[in-house]
Motif scaffolding. Structure first.
Motif, PDB file in Angstrom:
ATOM      1  N   LYS A  81      99.010  93.554   8.475  1.00 44.85           N
ATOM      2  CA  LYS A  81     100.446  92.021   9.582  1.00 44.85           C
ATOM      3  C   LYS A  81      99.332  91.667  10.861  1.00 44.85           C
ATOM      4  CE  LYS A  81     104.692  92.773  11.662  1.00 44.85           C
ATOM      5  NZ  LYS A  81     105.341  91.572  10.774  1.00 44.85           N
ATOM      6  N   PHE A  91      93.730  89.951  20.769  1.00 44.67           N
ATOM      7  CA  PHE A  91      94.634  88.821  19.797  1.00 44.67           C
ATOM      8  C   PHE A  91      95.346  89.854  18.641  1.00 44.67           C
ATOM      9  CE2 PHE A  91      91.147  85.294  19.885  1.00 44.67           C
ATOM     10  CZ  PHE A  91      91.725  85.401  21.239  1.00 44.67           C
ATOM     11  N   GLY A  92      95.179  90.874  18.446  1.00 47.88           N
ATOM     12  CA  GLY A  92      95.931  91.157  17.230  1.00 47.88           C
ATOM     13  C   GLY A  92      96.075  90.184  15.865  1.00 47.88           C
ATOM     14  N   LEU A  93      94.259  90.293  15.696  1.00 52.22           N
ATOM     15  CA  LEU A  93      93.638  88.865  14.460  1.00 52.22           C
ATOM     16  C   LEU A  93      92.977  89.308  13.777  1.00 52.22           C
ATOM     17  CD1 LEU A  93      94.727  85.334  16.202  1.00 52.22           C
ATOM     18  CD2 LEU A  93      96.234  86.660  14.886  1.00 52.22           C
ATOM     19  N   ILE A 151     102.431  83.140   9.709  1.00 51.47           N
ATOM     20  CA  ILE A 151     100.597  83.298  10.811  1.00 51.47           C
ATOM     21  C   ILE A 151     100.128  83.076  10.259  1.00 51.47           C
ATOM     22  CG2 ILE A 151     101.673  85.237  11.631  1.00 51.47           C
ATOM     23  CD1 ILE A 151      99.980  83.052  13.583  1.00 51.47           C
ATOM     24  N   PHE A 161      97.328  93.881  22.975  1.00 53.17           N
ATOM     25  CA  PHE A 161      97.548  91.524  23.579  1.00 53.17           C
ATOM     26  C   PHE A 161      98.798  91.904  25.162  1.00 53.17           C
ATOM     27  CE2 PHE A 161     100.474  88.305  23.458  1.00 53.17           C
ATOM     28  CZ  PHE A 161      99.460  86.822  23.045  1.00 53.17           C
ATOM     29  N   HIS A 162      99.449  92.590  24.937  1.00 54.99           N
ATOM     30  CA  HIS A 162     100.184  92.674  25.875  1.00 54.99           C
ATOM     31  C   HIS A 162     100.414  93.604  27.046  1.00 54.99           C
ATOM     32  CE1 HIS A 162     103.300  91.474  22.264  1.00 54.99           C
ATOM     33  NE2 HIS A 162     103.542  90.770  23.716  1.00 54.99           N
ATOM     34  N   ILE A 206     103.290  90.183  18.057  1.00 56.44           N
ATOM     35  CA  ILE A 206     102.847  89.115  19.713  1.00 56.44           C
ATOM     36  C   ILE A 206     103.811  87.951  18.656  1.00 56.44           C
ATOM     37  CG2 ILE A 206     101.657  87.767  20.371  1.00 56.44           C
ATOM     38  CD1 ILE A 206      99.479  90.591  19.198  1.00 56.44           C
ATOM     39  N   THR A 263      99.487  98.097  11.269  1.00 57.02           N
ATOM     40  CA  THR A 263      98.249  97.794  11.671  1.00 57.02           C
ATOM     41  C   THR A 263      96.686  96.773  11.482  1.00 57.02           C
ATOM     42  OG1 THR A 263      98.623  99.315  13.514  1.00 57.02           O
ATOM     43  CG2 THR A 263      96.413  99.105  13.665  1.00 57.02           C
ATOM     44  N   LEU A 271      99.035  89.161  13.871  1.00 61.02           N
ATOM     45  CA  LEU A 271      99.456  89.289  15.436  1.00 61.02           C
ATOM     46  C   LEU A 271     101.031  91.306  16.213  1.00 61.02           C
ATOM     47  CD1 LEU A 271     101.333  85.819  16.456  1.00 61.02           C
ATOM     48  CD2 LEU A 271      99.035  86.761  17.013  1.00 61.02           C
ATOM     49  N   PHE A 272     100.166  92.226  15.592  1.00 61.54           N
ATOM     50  CA  PHE A 272     100.329  93.319  15.529  1.00 61.54           C
ATOM     51  C   PHE A 272      99.253  94.738  16.135  1.00 61.54           C
ATOM     52  CE2 PHE A 272     101.602  97.259  14.149  1.00 61.54           C
ATOM     53  CZ  PHE A 272     103.155  97.316  14.806  1.00 61.54           C
ATOM     54  N   GLY A 273      99.423  94.573  16.984  1.00 59.07           N
ATOM     55  CA  GLY A 273      98.221  95.148  17.743  1.00 59.07           C
ATOM     56  C   GLY A 273      99.127  95.927  19.134  1.00 59.07           C
ATOM     57  N   SER A 274      98.082  96.589  19.772  1.00 57.50           N
ATOM     58  CA  SER A 274      98.108  97.373  21.036  1.00 57.50           C
ATOM     59  C   SER A 274      98.119  96.971  22.309  1.00 57.50           C
ATOM     60  CB  SER A 274      98.035  98.410  20.629  1.00 57.50           C
ATOM     61  OG  SER A 274      96.620  98.670  20.705  1.00 57.50           O
ATOM     62  N   GLU A 334     102.627 102.210  21.888  1.00 54.83           N
ATOM     63  CA  GLU A 334     102.342 100.581  22.039  1.00 54.83           C
ATOM     64  C   GLU A 334     101.802  99.076  21.327  1.00 54.83           C
ATOM     65  OE1 GLU A 334      99.175 100.400  25.417  1.00 54.83           O
ATOM     66  OE2 GLU A 334     100.434 101.068  26.780  1.00 54.83           O
ATOM     67  N   LEU A 335     101.615  99.478  20.062  1.00 55.39           N
ATOM     68  CA  LEU A 335     101.775  98.598  18.887  1.00 55.39           C
ATOM     69  C   LEU A 335     102.928  97.943  18.725  1.00 55.39           C
ATOM     70  CD1 LEU A 335      99.779 101.413  16.279  1.00 55.39           C
ATOM     71  CD2 LEU A 335      98.846  99.290  17.311  1.00 55.39           C
ATOM     72  N   ARG A 336     102.709  97.215  18.769  1.00 56.06           N
ATOM     73  CA  ARG A 336     104.006  95.679  17.943  1.00 56.06           C
ATOM     74  C   ARG A 336     103.711  94.159  18.052  1.00 56.06           C
ATOM     75  NH1 ARG A 336     106.602  93.384  23.821  1.00 56.06           N
ATOM     76  NH2 ARG A 336     105.107  93.781  25.135  1.00 56.06           N
ATOM     77  N   LEU A 385     104.833  76.675  14.932  1.00 55.75           N
ATOM     78  CA  LEU A 385     104.322  77.076  13.741  1.00 55.75           C
ATOM     79  C   LEU A 385     106.024  76.610  12.552  1.00 55.75           C
ATOM     80  CD1 LEU A 385     102.395  80.276  12.397  1.00 55.75           C
ATOM     81  CD2 LEU A 385     101.417  77.850  12.639  1.00 55.75           C
ATOM     82  N   PHE A 445     101.866  84.077  21.636  1.00 55.34           N
ATOM     83  CA  PHE A 445      99.708  84.481  21.352  1.00 55.34           C
ATOM     84  C   PHE A 445      99.216  82.423  22.101  1.00 55.34           C
ATOM     85  CE2 PHE A 445      96.402  82.652  18.741  1.00 55.34           C
ATOM     86  CZ  PHE A 445      95.467  83.879  19.288  1.00 55.34           C
ATOM     87  N   PHE A 462      96.166  81.538   9.239  1.00 55.41           N
ATOM     88  CA  PHE A 462      94.797  81.640   9.313  1.00 55.41           C
ATOM     89  C   PHE A 462      94.629  81.611   7.713  1.00 55.41           C
ATOM     90  CE2 PHE A 462      96.403  83.573  13.276  1.00 55.41           C
ATOM     91  CZ  PHE A 462      95.055  82.442  13.591  1.00 55.41           C
TER      92      PHE A 462
END
Lengths: 507, 507
Positions: B88, B105-107, B10, B95-96, A8, B85, B90-93, A4-6, A90, A13, B14
């Motif tokens: 990068k 957030f993936g942040l 992004i 958020f969705h 965003i 993971t 905005l990458f994560g499991s 599921e890591l993907r 952005l 966001f 940040f």
């Protein structure tokens, strides 16, 4: 879990986190949409050297639906750039430069477009011209890919050579009056931007904030970063990307305030050859260079990249309220994280200001009034942390001072550190907090002098009025004792009291 | 101007706005780094059904430099996914999906990695295993492209079958004690997560927060969005992306709480054929469907996607302080913007709590303690907006109530609307504010009963002690009048007073 890591999309966001940009409730959402459009218009006009005329229409079209139209006489946007400029997060011109401007993030107007489409499903309509043909775009944000979606595009003739931008949005909102209202925002914007003409047609009627000054302020200049506060990671990247042939040239071209002599000195401090190629430095050497950049004595950042309000801050207060005492402090520019900034403070005291309540605070950041999130803002924090009792005011712990006081604080910087993308409060960087407190203390000392003098004058007046009551009796007695005219003695005594009071009051 | 319009990565965003993520000053930065790593560890363990053991080392290696190491016994990350993971944005499991978890957030951890590299130029070192070989990565963020940069990658044998993640960072920070300290954060984390064992080795020594419960709470479930609060723009996108063959199926598969009958009812309300293809609806029809979704009567969202603290909230307070009175309220789950949430409140009153100061407030969001930005948080706002004088406390305008009171508030939701990426304060969505106030008022009423009873008892005790003082005299007089034994009368009178008091106090 791993599958599921993907990624965003940045638009996703902000769609899910719309409160980050100021869209957590309908009242604030409506204000934020107007604010983002007006700030952009002001920026565009000022950069193009045009005296801004900004028209704002807010019309209620259903219980909770509003139509917002904002039109400016700015330079417009090149037609091919319109979709990205309004419907791609952005994307913008203000992020990659160091210059004082209202917008910086490349998020503001995109947020407004996204909020409108989220709540009403309607595209934004952008009418733009750079003086040639008029282009009308209907745009939506493709949220999953963060790309603009052009719904329609029309080209119209432009016989009168109009230039500018007109943006039309339909959104779910709620109309407020009072301190969080659009009217209040535009009024304060007019205070900080007296060279702008702002016309507002809203549910309450038509208002016009007239242009008071017929020339734009000196335009702020761009700047290169200042060595102080440049972070190690940033320096590392600058070195690796630089096209300079050697370290000495690198230092002189990439930073402000470094000439040939300073460059030599820095290299010596760091124990590095000035002829070294920038991209060849080892991590250890970069660290030494970084330390040397912090140690060397350099002039502060140039002030011409900032355009503080100066006396306008006081003018604004004077227009707002009649007080007995006004004062104004502008601090010299200084740096946080390599970004120069200036703090200004204006105070009004006494007169018609209500003495019962806590002081009123007007906050400004790069000429933009801040209406929400007062409690989270470093400007408020600084006011609370100053000991106002020293300056003759009452103040309870961790509170704003009480008394007939009004305060305006302006932070001007090439990079304002807002606490969120909603841009209503400023983060508490220690350097900024310290500068604001210094400015407030400076203004406070002047206020204290006035309050002391006022109190002394009051005491004196009380004494004199007490004395005056006895003058006739004293005069009669003196006349009886000396045999001189009672009238003459009376007048002389009165004269003495008057002069004595004046001398004391004026000293 | 137009030629400068360009995209912003992004990561660059940040980097320049690191205060958004909680890196505005060295003290807060150090805490944020620890917090992001610990929250991730807790999430990972809980999702994998592992009782978490989390070890935190914080070591000062120079005046302003710290080395932070956080290790967990979680499931680890698949080796190929490690670079994205951790480096990068905005990458994560998380958020969705709609599920209660600490990070979303993936942040978070990317921000920590970026801050470390920005301030010390050092990569993050990640040691990870899913039970097979151990992979050690040194990673940096390529800021301009928002891509991970692998500095080194080593594969080691794993004879003992260790699994988990160990993350090591070097950063500029400042060590604080007191209410914003790492110790305080871990202590409160232990309160909300009693099934975790947390070991902390810091500049002040070694601390261990022992595991108090030997089983994990019921894991929260994922959920589909609830129709109430689903926004028009979101509905439009769901319709266009759905694979359902007709509208009825679309409603039943994409939303929770819609069965066949509700689906028919919604279609009827909207005046739409249930057999229509979802992607064929016109904008007007989508709007009608959206309205129908808000109008139809449906059950609230399922509560099993949330795992509130329940009585643990009280346990935490009880461990913290000895009070005379404790109470606890958990509201039924409700919805904002289609996201279910639950509010819980715990109160402790009297006893050893200092009565002089304003009440103490512990804030939690999805089991994570919030330490900073109290003034900007809707939890604080709700406490201030409740009229505590009704419940027997003193309170000045727009302030926390005063008195010997301690309060803990927990918001659990599948989507916490933090006011910024720093995740220390919650935004003021009207639905959330209302629920918190209802919970506080409920707890307040219980507190008021106790305070009234306490006051009544006090009054009674005063009366009795007054009466008791006269008992000897009355007894003497009665003895003289009746001729009976003074001793006996005295004892009977004392007995009466005692019993009378008890009856009254117990009623």
């Amino acid at each position: 879990m791993a599958k599921e890591l993907r990624e965003i999309s940045i638009a996703e966001f902000f769609e899910k986190n719309r409160h980050l940009m100021g869209y957590q409730n309908p009242t604030r959402a409506l204000l934020t949409v107007v604010k983002e459009a007006v700030d952009n218009s002001n920026d565009a006009c000022q950069e193009a050297g045009i005296l801004p005329t900004i028209k704002v229409w807010v019309r209620q079209i259903d219980t909770d639906r509003f139509r917002v139209v904002v039109e400016d006489n700015g330079p417009g946007v090149i037609p091919s750039k319109v979709p990205n400029t309004f419907a791609k997060f952005l994307f913008g011109s203000k992020f990659h430069r160091l210059m004082q401007s209202r917008g910086i993030f490349g998020l503001g107007i995109h947020g407004a477009v996204l909020y409108a489409q989220l709540t009403t499903g309607k595209p934004v309509k952008v009418t733009s011209s750079i003086g040639e043909a008029i282009h009308v775009h209907e745009l939506m944000v493709d949220v999953v890919r963060n790309q603009p979606e052009v719904i329609s595009h029309q080209v119209l003739p432009n016989p009168r050579g109009w230039h500018g931008i007109k943006i039309e949005l339909e959104l779910v909102g709620s109309y407020a009056t009072g301190r969080h209202s659009i009217f209040e925002y535009l009024k304060r914007t007019a205070i900080a931007n007296p060279y702008a003409r702002i016309v507002y047609v809203g549910p309450d009627g038509r208002f016009e904030f007239k242009r008071k000054v017929n020339r734009l302020p000196r335009p702020p200049k761009r700047m290169r970063p200042h060595p102080y506060g440049t972070e190690l990671g940033m320096l590392r990247r600058m070195l690796s990307l630089s096209k300079a042939r050697n370290l000495s040239a690198f230092l002189q071209t990439e930073f402000c305030r470094i000439g040939n002599r300073s460059a030599q000195k820095i290299c010596k401090l760091a124990g590095l050859e000035p002829k070294r190629r920038p991209c060849d430095l080892t991590p250890k050497e970069v660290e030494r260079l970084h330390r040397a950049l912090q140690q060397v004595k350099l002039r502060g950042p140039p002030a011409d990249c900032l355009s503080p309000l100066g006396k306008l801050l006081l003018e604004g207060l004077k227009k707002e309220v009649r007080a007995d005492f006004y004062t104004h402090v502008t601090r010299p520019p200084t740096v946080y994280r390599g970004f120069p900034f200036v703090v200004e403070v204006g105070l009004a005291y006494g007169g018609e200001i209500s003495p019962a309540s806590a002081c009123r605070l007007y906050r400004f950041a790069n000429l933009v009034p801040l209406l929400y999130d007062q409690g989270a803002c470093v400007l408020t924090q600084a006011v609370k942390e100053v000991d106002w009792r020293r300056y003759g005011l009452s103040q309870s712990k961790n509170s704003l001072p009480a008394g007939p006081l009004m305060m305006a604080i302006h932070l001007a910087s090439v990079w304002i550190p807002f606490v969120s993308e909603g841009k209503q409060a400023i983060a508490d960087y220690p350097e900024i907090l310290r500068e604001i407190k210094l400015a407030l203390q400076d203004a406070g000392r002047q206020l204290a002098k006035f309050i002391r003098r006022q109190k002394r004058a009051q005491r004196m007046r009380m004494k004199m009025s007490l004395f005056e009551r006895y003058i006739p009796e004293v005069a009669s007695s003196l006349a009886a004792l000396t045999g001189r005219s009672r009238e003459r003695i009376l007048n002389k005594l009165k004269d003495m009291v008057r002069r004595g009071g004046e001398v004391d009051e004026g000293s």
